[in-house]
Design an enzyme around this catalytic site. Structure first.
Site, PDB file in Angstrom:
ATOM      1  NE  ARG A  19      -4.059  -1.994   2.142  1.00  0.00           N
ATOM      2  CZ  ARG A  19      -4.141  -3.068   2.904  1.00  0.00           C
ATOM      3  NH1 ARG A  19      -3.229  -3.298   3.848  1.00  0.00           N
ATOM      4  NH2 ARG A  19      -5.119  -3.936   2.722  1.00  0.00           N
ATOM      5  CB  THR A  74      17.665  -6.528  13.903  1.00  0.00           C
ATOM      6  OG1 THR A  74      18.349  -6.345  12.649  1.00  0.00           O
ATOM      7  CG2 THR A  74      16.317  -7.208  13.663  1.00  0.00           C
ATOM      8  CE  LYS A 105     -23.809   4.968  41.431  1.00  0.00           C
ATOM      9  NZ  LYS A 105     -23.915   5.269  42.882  1.00  0.00           N
ATOM     10  CB  CYS A 118      -6.510 -16.732  18.304  1.00  0.00           C
ATOM     11  SG  CYS A 118      -5.070 -15.694  18.652  1.00  0.00           S
TER      12      CYS A 118
END
Length: 500
Positions: free
Chosen positions: A21, A274, A435, A42
């Site tokens: 992009r 790095t 609250k 996951c």
């Protein structure tokens, strides 16, 4: 400019898309050792459990889809075996054909991830012992469950993958035992909060063996695998899942002479660069700063990996993006319960030398008069003196994820505990209370800071005066008091307190 990316999944795949992009003319090559370049890491336990039924849903992108949309050269089953920093080239082995070739680069991004820790124990090579890290691992476990029809499983490790596997195997009808080396599951939690998860796991038929060290495995004549323990007798089960953690996949970086950090992770600066200015690294293999403590840390989560991939791409293309550190915000489903945390827990804060305090509260997920509300238990940790928010843990049901995200944002913004009371949070009876629980935590911390109340905790009970100089009152209802109370405390319900 030619950019080579070693490793896909979260960090590498995000970096590749961002690079394209930002630069339509860059030559981008992505090498992935497994057969899958971008997958839902996951989601793997839920395929084993049958929640996700279409294996194609685990694959977020394919080499073909990457090329069609981004014109990126994606090569799976290609292993980078050596980095020649001087000539800026990589030696690559095609795992299908055995062919070895060289690939040059102008800039290199390392996204090798982490590998499942496999302890060097007797019997570890049994075909009935599994890990769950890659799509290939998942298909192997799923295939075994489908064909062998195991009746029982031992899960070694009580972290994210361990508990998700325990849940999914239990939902498939297996008798499941979780063996945890430490005193509680979910090391992101403190022991007091993990105790709630223990009760919930047991209520769903999962057996827990805490403070248990595995010493080895044996295959039995009946086909089962036996897990030997140091503290108790052996466990026999039809399968074993190892979920004892992950370690950075940093061998390539080490052999290339790049600087390493904690637990052999790859050292990077805030730009994800790095020790070689032309090589960047992202994801589970890199050392980061803990956002709260400022200390070096390893935090293997998908969110940070995605952000780091974007940052590396930005900087390669001349930007100045910086990674500020990881808070470790996480959430996990354990059957119908939700467990979430952000920042540091009390134990970690104290280990970092931070003088901290905490508040506990157990609010309803939404207005009590609206049907369906459930209690959640919150623990908010803050620094004494400054009242800086350090971390939060929440165990409950609906609304837990919402509150942990608010608290994660507050920590990132540097808010103090009392400032939580000022947050203008959305309210309608089906969703919250006027609250909000987060506001309530702020009220409690403010009361403490003004000296309106003082606290003591279960760990302080034994040190309380027993000579009559103070009155030890338990102001819960008689029923709650009867269910269990601290020795020496007398019951005087709060509704009767003023008259007494």
């Amino acid at each position: 400019m030619k950019v080579v990316i070693i490793g896909g999944v979260a960090g590498g795949a995000t970096a590749a898309a961002r690079l394209r992009r930002l630069d339509e003319n860059a030559q981008i090559v992505m090498l992935e050792r497994s057969g899958y370049v971008s997958y839902a890491n996951c989601g793997l336990p839920y395929y084993v459990g049958g929640v996700i039924t279409d294996r194609r849903k685990l694959t977020l992108q394919t080499p073909e889809s990457f090329h069609d949309r981004f014109r990126i050269d994606v090569r799976v089953r290609q292993e980078a075996v050596e980095i020649d920093r001087e000539s800026k080239a990589i030696k690559v082995r095609n795992l299908e054909t055995g062919e070895v070739y060289r690939e040059s680069y102008d800039k290199l991004i390392l996204s090798p991830g982490a590998h499942a820790v496999i302890p060097n124990l007797p019997g570890i090579d049994s075909e009935r012992i599994f890990t769950l890290r890659t799509v290939e691992d998942t298909f192997k476990v799923h295939g075994f469950v489908e064909t062998a029809r195991p009746a029982s499983a031992v899960v070694v490790g009580g972290g994210f993958i361990g508990l998700e596997m325990a849940e999914n195997l239990r939902d498939r009808g297996l008798d499941v035992t979780v063996v945890q080396r430490g005193g509680h599951v979910m090391p992101t939690l403190d022991a007091d909060m993990a105790a709630i998860a223990h009760n919930h796991l047991r209520s769903h038929g999962v057996k827990l063996l805490l403070n248990s060290d595995v010493t080895g495995f044996e295959e039995r004549a009946d086909g089962a695998v036996q897990t030997n323990l140091a503290q108790s007798g052996p466990l026999a089960a039809d399968m074993v899942v190892l979920a004892v953690g992950v370690a950075p996949e940093s061998a390539l970086a080490r052999e290339a002479g790049l600087d390493l950090g904690a637990r052999e992770s790859i050292k990077v600066d805030e730009h994800m660069r790095t020790s070689d200015s032309d090589i960047y690294a992202v994801g589970d293999a890199v050392q980061v700063k803990n956002y709260v403590t400022g200390q070096d840390a390893l935090i293997a989560l998908a969110g940070p990996a995605n952000k780091q991939g974007r940052i590396a791409a930005d900087n390669i293309c001349g930007g100045d993006s910086r990674y500020l550190g990881s808070q470790g915000s996480s959430v996990i489903k354990v059957f119908d319960m939700t467990i979430a945390s952000t920042g540091v827990n009390e134990k970690t804060a104290r280990q970092a030398g931070i003088d901290c305090d905490k508040v506990y509260l157990s609010p309803m997920s939404h207005a009590g008069y609206y049907p369906g509300g459930k209690v959640m238990t919150m623990k908010v940790v803050f620094e004494k003196g400054t009242l800086r928010l350090l971390g939060a843990q929440i165990v409950g049901y609906e609304g837990v994820d919402k509150r942990i995200d608010v608290l994660a944002t507050a920590i990132h913004a540097g808010l103090t505990g009392p400032q939580l009371k000022d947050l203008d949070l959305a309210y309608a009876p089906p969703y919250s209370s006027a609250k909000d629980p987060v506001n309530m935590a702020g009220f409690m911390i403010e009361n403490l800071s003004h000296g309106l109340v003082e606290q003591f905790f279960p760990e302080d009970v034994d040190a309380l005066p027993r000579d009559g100089s103070v009155t030890l009152l338990d102001v819960r209802t008689p029923g709650e008091y009867a269910d269990g109370h601290a020795e020496g405390f007398v019951n005087l319900p709060v509704d009767d307190l003023r008259e007494r």
